[in-house]
Design an enzyme around this catalytic site. Structure first.
Site, PDB file in Angstrom:
ATOM      1  N   LYS A   1       8.919 -42.849  -7.998  1.00 31.81           N
ATOM      2  CA  LYS A   1       8.923 -41.279  -8.315  1.00 31.81           C
ATOM      3  C   LYS A   1       8.493 -40.708  -6.849  1.00 31.81           C
ATOM      4  O   LYS A   1       9.347 -39.620  -6.567  1.00 31.81           O
ATOM      5  CB  LYS A   1       7.986 -40.938  -9.256  1.00 31.81           C
ATOM      6  CG  LYS A   1       8.382 -41.515 -10.588  1.00 31.81           C
ATOM      7  CD  LYS A   1       7.252 -41.311 -11.890  1.00 31.81           C
ATOM      8  CE  LYS A   1       7.626 -41.928 -13.051  1.00 31.81           C
ATOM      9  NZ  LYS A   1       6.727 -41.762 -14.034  1.00 31.81           N
TER      10      LYS A   1
ATOM     11  N   GLN B   1       0.219 -40.423 -15.105  1.00 30.15           N
ATOM     12  CA  GLN B   1       0.981 -41.523 -15.317  1.00 30.15           C
ATOM     13  C   GLN B   1       0.248 -42.292 -16.463  1.00 30.15           C
ATOM     14  O   GLN B   1      -0.902 -42.517 -16.522  1.00 30.15           O
ATOM     15  CB  GLN B   1       1.035 -42.703 -14.039  1.00 30.15           C
ATOM     16  CG  GLN B   1       1.663 -44.139 -13.981  1.00 30.15           C
ATOM     17  CD  GLN B   1       3.284 -43.644 -14.233  1.00 30.15           C
ATOM     18  OE1 GLN B   1       3.938 -42.740 -13.842  1.00 30.15           O
ATOM     19  NE2 GLN B   1       4.039 -44.478 -14.928  1.00 30.15           N
TER      20      GLN B   1
ATOM     21  N   ASP C   1       6.726 -33.851 -17.361  1.00 29.84           N
ATOM     22  CA  ASP C   1       7.012 -34.991 -18.345  1.00 29.84           C
ATOM     23  C   ASP C   1       7.244 -34.552 -19.676  1.00 29.84           C
ATOM     24  O   ASP C   1       7.496 -35.351 -20.704  1.00 29.84           O
ATOM     25  CB  ASP C   1       5.833 -35.653 -18.422  1.00 29.84           C
ATOM     26  CG  ASP C   1       5.774 -36.921 -17.651  1.00 29.84           C
ATOM     27  OD1 ASP C   1       6.844 -37.573 -17.451  1.00 29.84           O
ATOM     28  OD2 ASP C   1       4.597 -37.568 -17.243  1.00 29.84           O
TER      29      ASP C   1
HETATM   30  N1  LIG Z   1       3.801 -40.110 -17.657  1.00 26.42           N
HETATM   31  C1  LIG Z   1       4.769 -40.725 -17.591  1.00 26.42           C
HETATM   32  N2  LIG Z   1       5.913 -40.434 -17.350  1.00 26.42           N
HETATM   33  C2  LIG Z   1       6.956 -41.419 -17.354  1.00 26.42           C
HETATM   34  O1  LIG Z   1       8.193 -41.083 -17.045  1.00 26.42           O
HETATM   35  C3  LIG Z   1       6.564 -42.713 -17.492  1.00 26.42           C
HETATM   36  C4  LIG Z   1       5.273 -43.024 -17.614  1.00 26.42           C
HETATM   37  N3  LIG Z   1       4.056 -42.249 -17.744  1.00 26.42           N
HETATM   38  N4  LIG Z   1       4.782 -44.472 -17.815  1.00 26.42           N
HETATM   39  C5  LIG Z   1       6.028 -45.399 -17.587  1.00 26.42           C
HETATM   40  C6  LIG Z   1       7.474 -45.195 -18.094  1.00 26.42           C
HETATM   41  C7  LIG Z   1       8.558 -45.848 -17.759  1.00 26.42           C
HETATM   42  N5  LIG Z   1       9.154 -45.161 -16.722  1.00 26.42           N
HETATM   43  C8  LIG Z   1      10.202 -45.359 -15.906  1.00 26.42           C
HETATM   44  C9  LIG Z   1      11.250 -44.754 -15.068  1.00 26.42           C
HETATM   45  C10 LIG Z   1      12.098 -45.361 -14.416  1.00 26.42           C
HETATM   46  C11 LIG Z   1      12.069 -46.642 -14.197  1.00 26.42           C
HETATM   47  C12 LIG Z   1      13.217 -47.037 -13.273  1.00 26.42           C
HETATM   48  O2  LIG Z   1      13.957 -46.442 -12.396  1.00 26.42           O
HETATM   49  N6  LIG Z   1      13.575 -48.483 -13.396  1.00 26.42           N
HETATM   50  C13 LIG Z   1      14.668 -49.338 -12.617  1.00 26.42           C
HETATM   51  C14 LIG Z   1      14.017 -50.401 -12.079  1.00 26.42           C
HETATM   52  C15 LIG Z   1      12.552 -50.193 -11.407  1.00 26.42           C
HETATM   53  C16 LIG Z   1      12.201 -51.306 -10.794  1.00 26.42           C
HETATM   54  O3  LIG Z   1      12.800 -52.165 -10.299  1.00 26.42           O
HETATM   55  O4  LIG Z   1      11.014 -51.854 -10.828  1.00 26.42           O
HETATM   56  C17 LIG Z   1      15.912 -49.490 -13.371  1.00 26.42           C
HETATM   57  O5  LIG Z   1      16.059 -49.426 -14.477  1.00 26.42           O
HETATM   58  O6  LIG Z   1      17.156 -49.633 -12.593  1.00 26.42           O
HETATM   59  C18 LIG Z   1      11.568 -47.434 -15.138  1.00 26.42           C
HETATM   60  C19 LIG Z   1      10.496 -47.111 -15.855  1.00 26.42           C
HETATM   61  C20 LIG Z   1       8.635 -43.723 -16.730  1.00 26.42           C
HETATM   62  N7  LIG Z   1       7.515 -43.734 -17.314  1.00 26.42           N
END
Ligand SMILES: Nc1nc(=O)c2c([nH]1)NC[C@@H]1CN(c3ccc(C(=O)N[C@@H](CCC(=O)O)C(=O)O)cc3)C=[N+]21
Length: 259
Positions: free
Chosen positions: A29, A73, A96
Site C-alpha cells: 500500500k 491494518q 477502508d
Molecule cells: N484495514 C485493512 N484494510 C485492508 O484492505 C486489508 C486489511 N486490513 N487486512 C488484510 C486485507 C488483505 N488485503 C489485500 C490487498 C491487496 C492484495 C494484493 O495486492 N495481492 C496481490 C499479491 C500480493 C503478494 O504478492 O503478497 C495479488 O493478489 O496479486 C492482497 C490483500 C487488504 N486487506
C-alpha cells in the site's frame, strides 16, 4: 477553468505487531501511494501495546490536517477491541469504509456511504470493466468477513444482484455455488472451490490471497471469465484504496477559478 487548490493527499496507516502478511500488505500500500504522489505515514506499534495507545494514535491522525485517510491494518492482536478502534476513526477519513456509519449507509437502500470498502469495490470494478451485467443475476459470495465477504454482499445488493452468502455453517455449499452466475470468494483456504462447485459459464472473481480459494486448473475449464491470484482482484483493491484517499483529500479542498 476550475482548479483544485490543496496539498498532496495523505494516508496514515496503523500497523500493530509482527504478522508477516500484514507487514507485506502495508508495504504494498505504501509503495502504491508513493507511485501516485500520495504521502503516507506508517505508525508501527508493538504486538503487546495497549488499546489506549492505539486509540491515541488514531486520535492524533484524526486531527492531522494533511492526513486525509486512515487505515488500521487488520486483523489486530486479539487483546485489542477491533470494534472500539474502528469506531474511533473519523468517518470522513475512513478510507477502508469499516466505520459502522459507513457500513450502515452501505447496507441501507437510498443512502450512500462516504467510502466503500476497497476489496468489495475492486470486485464490482472488475465485473464492470469486463462488461459483466449483475442486475438480477445470482451472485454467490463465499465468506462473511468484515473486510470482504460482508461488505461485498451489501454492495452487490446495491447493484441489484440476487445475493447468497456461503459460510462455515452452510450445509451443502456446493449446491448453492453451482447455481451462481457469478462467484466471489475470499476465505483464504487454497483450492477450496473445486470444479464441481461451479456452473458451466460462471464468472469467477477469486479473492486476494496469494494462493486463491478457487482451484484454477479445474475452474478454467468451466468458467467464462476468471480472475487469477496473484494479479487479480488484489491489485485492483489497492487502486480502490488510492481512489478513496484522493476522494477524501478532494473533499477537504476547494475549487477555485484558474485565470
Ligand atoms: N484495514 C485493512 N484494510 C485492508 O484492505 C486489508 C486489511 N486490513 N487486512 C488484510 C486485507 C488483505 N488485503 C489485500 C490487498 C491487496 C492484495 C494484493 O495486492 N495481492 C496481490 C499479491 C500480493 C503478494 O504478492 O503478497 C495479488 O493478489 O496479486 C492482497 C490483500 C487488504 N486487506
Amino acid at each position: 477553468m476550475k482548479k483544485l487548490i490543496g496539498k498532496a493527499p495523505g494516508l496514515g496507516v496503523i500497523l500493530v505487531g509482527e504478522r508477516k502478511d500484514s507487514r507485506s500488505f502495508v508495504r504494498i500500500k505504501k509503495k502504491a501511494c508513493e507511485d501516485v504522489g500520495i504521502t503516507s505515514v506508517v505508525v508501527e506499534l508493538p504486538e503487546d501495546c495497549t488499546e489506549g495507545e492505539v486509540l491515541e494514535v488514531v486520535s492524533a491522525l484524526n486531527h492531522k490536517e494533511l492526513i486525509h485517510g486512515i487505515l488500521v491494518q487488520l486483523p489486530l492482536p486479539c487483546h485489542l477491541s477491533e470494534q472500539k478502534i474502528l469506531n474511533a476513526v473519523n468517518v470522513e477519513k475512513d478510507v477502508d469504509g469499516f466505520h459502522p456509519v459507513n457500513i450502515g449507509n452501505l447496507a441501507m437502500i437510498g443512502r450512500e456511504p462516504l467510502f466503500i470498502p476497497c476489496a468489495s469495490r475492486g470486485c464490482i470494478e472488475v465485473l464492470h470493466r469486463y462488461g459483466v451485467e449483475i442486475t438480477g443475476k445470482k451472485v454467490v459470495v463465499i465468506g462473511r468477513s468484515n473486510i470482504t465477504g460482508l461488505p461485498t454482499s451489501l454492495l452487490l445488493q446495491k447493484h441489484h444482484a440476487t445475493v447468497s452468502v456461503v459460510h462455515t455453517f452452510t450445509k451443502n455449499p456446493e449446491g448453492i455455488t453451482r447455481e451462481a452466475d457469478v462467484l466471489v470468494s475470499d476465505v483464504g483456504i487454497p483450492n477450496m472451490v473445486r470444479g464441481h462447485w461451479l456452473k458451466p459459464g460462471v464468472v469467477d472473481s477469486k479473492g486476494s490471497h496469494v494462493t486463491g480459494d478457487v482451484c484454477y486448473e479445474e475452474a478454467i475449464l468451466k468458467a467464462s471469465l476468471i480472475t487469477p491470484v496473484p494479479g487479480g482482484v488484489g491489485p485492483v483493491t489497492i487502486s480502490m484504496l488510492l481512489y478513496n484517499i484522493v476522494e477524501a483529500a478532494k473533499r477537504t479542498y476547494q475549487w477555485a477559478e484558474k485565470s
